[in-house]
Design a protein around this motif. Sequence first.
Motif, PDB file in Angstrom:
ATOM      1  N   VAL A  12      27.297  45.042  47.973  1.00 20.06           N
ATOM      2  CA  VAL A  12      26.478  46.070  47.336  1.00 20.06           C
ATOM      3  C   VAL A  12      26.774  47.408  47.994  1.00 20.06           C
ATOM      4  CG1 VAL A  12      24.090  46.932  47.181  1.00 20.06           C
ATOM      5  CG2 VAL A  12      24.619  44.569  46.527  1.00 20.06           C
ATOM      6  N   GLU A  13      26.691  48.465  47.219  1.00 23.11           N
ATOM      7  CA  GLU A  13      26.762  49.806  47.778  1.00 23.11           C
ATOM      8  C   GLU A  13      25.559  50.593  47.291  1.00 23.11           C
ATOM      9  OE1 GLU A  13      29.895  53.493  48.320  1.00 23.11           O
ATOM     10  OE2 GLU A  13      30.578  51.484  47.775  1.00 23.11           O
ATOM     11  N   ALA A  72      31.416  39.483  39.684  1.00 27.30           N
ATOM     12  CA  ALA A  72      31.399  40.898  40.043  1.00 27.30           C
ATOM     13  C   ALA A  72      31.837  41.066  41.498  1.00 27.30           C
ATOM     14  CB  ALA A  72      30.003  41.485  39.837  1.00 27.30           C
ATOM     15  N   GLU A  73      32.730  42.014  41.755  1.00 24.77           N
ATOM     16  CA  GLU A  73      33.223  42.238  43.112  1.00 24.77           C
ATOM     17  C   GLU A  73      32.430  43.302  43.866  1.00 24.77           C
ATOM     18  OE1 GLU A  73      37.531  42.512  43.492  1.00 24.77           O
ATOM     19  OE2 GLU A  73      37.731  41.698  41.454  1.00 24.77           O
ATOM     20  N   LYS A  74      31.755  44.164  43.146  1.00 19.65           N
ATOM     21  CA  LYS A  74      30.979  45.226  43.777  1.00 19.65           C
ATOM     22  C   LYS A  74      29.814  45.592  42.856  1.00 19.65           C
ATOM     23  CE  LYS A  74      32.373  47.737  46.881  1.00 19.65           C
ATOM     24  NZ  LYS A  74      32.256  47.732  48.361  1.00 19.65           N
ATOM     25  N   ILE A  75      28.642  45.833  43.468  1.00 20.33           N
ATOM     26  CA  ILE A  75      27.457  46.237  42.703  1.00 20.33           C
ATOM     27  C   ILE A  75      26.952  47.541  43.299  1.00 20.33           C
ATOM     28  CG2 ILE A  75      25.134  45.599  41.952  1.00 20.33           C
ATOM     29  CD1 ILE A  75      25.922  42.663  42.344  1.00 20.33           C
ATOM     30  N   MET A 109      24.278  49.582  38.438  1.00 13.22           N
ATOM     31  CA  MET A 109      22.882  49.321  38.101  1.00 13.22           C
ATOM     32  C   MET A 109      22.156  50.627  37.755  1.00 13.22           C
ATOM     33  SD  MET A 109      22.068  46.101  38.262  1.00 13.22           S
ATOM     34  CE  MET A 109      22.561  44.535  38.999  1.00 13.22           C
ATOM     35  N   ALA A 110      21.081  50.494  36.993  1.00 13.87           N
ATOM     36  CA  ALA A 110      20.189  51.625  36.757  1.00 13.87           C
ATOM     37  C   ALA A 110      19.451  51.939  38.051  1.00 13.87           C
ATOM     38  CB  ALA A 110      19.201  51.290  35.642  1.00 13.87           C
ATOM     39  N   PRO A 111      19.017  53.188  38.233  1.00 12.70           N
ATOM     40  CA  PRO A 111      18.332  53.550  39.483  1.00 12.70           C
ATOM     41  C   PRO A 111      17.053  52.753  39.700  1.00 12.70           C
ATOM     42  CG  PRO A 111      18.972  55.508  38.260  1.00 12.70           C
ATOM     43  CD  PRO A 111      19.193  54.333  37.356  1.00 12.70           C
ATOM     44  N   GLU A 113      22.451  37.895  42.611  1.00 14.76           N
ATOM     45  CA  GLU A 113      23.139  36.610  42.773  1.00 14.76           C
ATOM     46  C   GLU A 113      23.832  36.171  41.493  1.00 14.76           C
ATOM     47  OE1 GLU A 113      23.814  34.779  45.371  1.00 14.76           O
ATOM     48  OE2 GLU A 113      22.870  36.199  46.730  1.00 14.76           O
ATOM     49  N   THR A 114      23.246  36.487  40.333  1.00 11.47           N
ATOM     50  CA  THR A 114      23.882  36.093  39.074  1.00 11.47           C
ATOM     51  C   THR A 114      25.181  36.868  38.862  1.00 11.47           C
ATOM     52  OG1 THR A 114      21.734  35.560  38.084  1.00 11.47           O
ATOM     53  CG2 THR A 114      23.578  35.892  36.584  1.00 11.47           C
ATOM     54  N   TRP A 115      25.154  38.176  39.077  1.00 12.13           N
ATOM     55  CA  TRP A 115      26.379  38.956  38.901  1.00 12.13           C
ATOM     56  C   TRP A 115      27.457  38.537  39.893  1.00 12.13           C
ATOM     57  CZ3 TRP A 115      28.058  41.269  34.898  1.00 12.13           C
ATOM     58  CH2 TRP A 115      27.199  41.907  34.002  1.00 12.13           C
TER      59      TRP A 115
END
Length: 550
Positions: free
Chosen positions: A248-249, A221-224, A197-199, A214-216
Amino acid sequence: MARVAKMVSRTVALFQRARRALESRWQNMEPREFSTLVFRLCLIISAILGGMAVYQRTINMWSMKNIGDTFLRKEIGSRQIVLGAFFREKSEQNLEGKYAIIHFLGDGRLEHPLYCHTPMANGETLTTRAHVQRIHRGKRAANDICAWAGHIAECEVEVHTHHEMRIGTSPDPLESMLIKPEIPIHTKKKAELVVCMAPMYIYVEWEILLLGLETWIAMGAEKIIVPVQSASTTAYAILKQYEKQGIVEIRDWPKWPVLSDVNPNGLVLSRGIEESHVNCLFYVKPFADMAVFTDIDDFYLPPDPSKVVPGGTPAAFRELFYEHPQAGSLLFEHRDVQLRLPEEAAKSLDTFNFDFLKSTNYKQNCAVWRMKTRVLVNASRVDSVNMHETGIHRFGYVQVRVPCRRGHFYHMRHSHRAVPNAAAIEMEPLMNILDGAWKTRLSTTLSEIASAPLSSSSTKSFEDFDKCMGAINEEHWTMSVSRCLTPHVCYSRVKRDVKCVAANTNYSFHFSASSASYIITSSNHTISEAESNCEAPQPTFTSGNHYYIP
């Protein structure tokens, strides 16, 4: 004594002969010669007095300094703000040895020498000069409006280097600074799809945040990866709960230091999105097969969203890479989508749902004119990327544009109440998928905060920034731009009455006397209460080896 008396008598005799000669000359001098002599003496005396007066009254020390200033020029040297350090993956190398990547921010108008120093088993130091590249030579590289930009430097290090190494701007190991590269995260099987993601800056719109997350997740997606500079306590608490589940990280993304004569925060395009994406790319390379670079309100859906399939996005991406084996990256257009958020925000997460997607009935239709792009990469094939295009490809791979009608991103922006060239869409299938997953999420991932009161989710926080960015864009038509296109140069009049947290850090620097350059690193990252208006605090220098600050 006789010898001294003899010398004195000779001196007296000389003076007497000189006096007699002058008297003779004076007696025989013509009146015209006399007047000429007087004139010359007066001229000499006048010149001496005039020079003394001019020196005392006009050409004093400060005036002399002012004259000297015209010959001075400023040369402050390279100032490299290290944003991250990583090790090159072995699978990406076509040479033997071990290599490190230093990601740093620097003035794009200067050369930036960088040397890596690592100890060897025999007690000597391996010193190698890094190969330095600007991460994107196309983005504002032709002028100095956005004068600072990210760079990557790659250098060979000793094969047993793991936890720390030294870098400097000169080949002398004594003029170097200790850094600690990030330890790569390797997994048995790489994640098929990771989202960078963008900052997040002054981010309070937690409804759009949940829609994007939730959409990703629903699409596979396995990690955001989410870099955070400042956000409302509600938005940050939501991210922390997703992080606990490993979905998420959060990566801290504090402001950069203000230097002695320049503020890099206002001279980097789009608030450092490009720099953040490159940092994320090198972080995910060890465990990601494909990586998407996008904004929180942008996500990939089929051209006809009524045909959405849960978890179907990685397969769609793999098919495109299969069709284009030479592709290192795929560039997708994004289409503006009408978005109508709930008129009244939910008071807690257990009263929130995605039913507002019923009112999302239109998106911008595909056209010949290219819209701004979003990027998908094979993580091992590229070294730099931003949200709109790819920069450095490896081993001859190229970027490939995907036709809009084949697939595109949906731009669910807060300001899109209506869209031009609209096409009707059906979002209820996506709404049903998200609402079904949300019920499970409330009882698992978000159970700790499901009933906690939420801060307001207001889209007004971006209105002034939208006007500011629009004004800078309009200046481009005049061929004279007043500032770099980044929200850091904009002022928001909205006083946010929500509590916010922000990333902060301390900066240290090392000055190299031989190269007259600086290496700047950060340490002690913290998350603390934000300043007024949800802004992140300005970091300061807390240590250095020179009486000059960079």
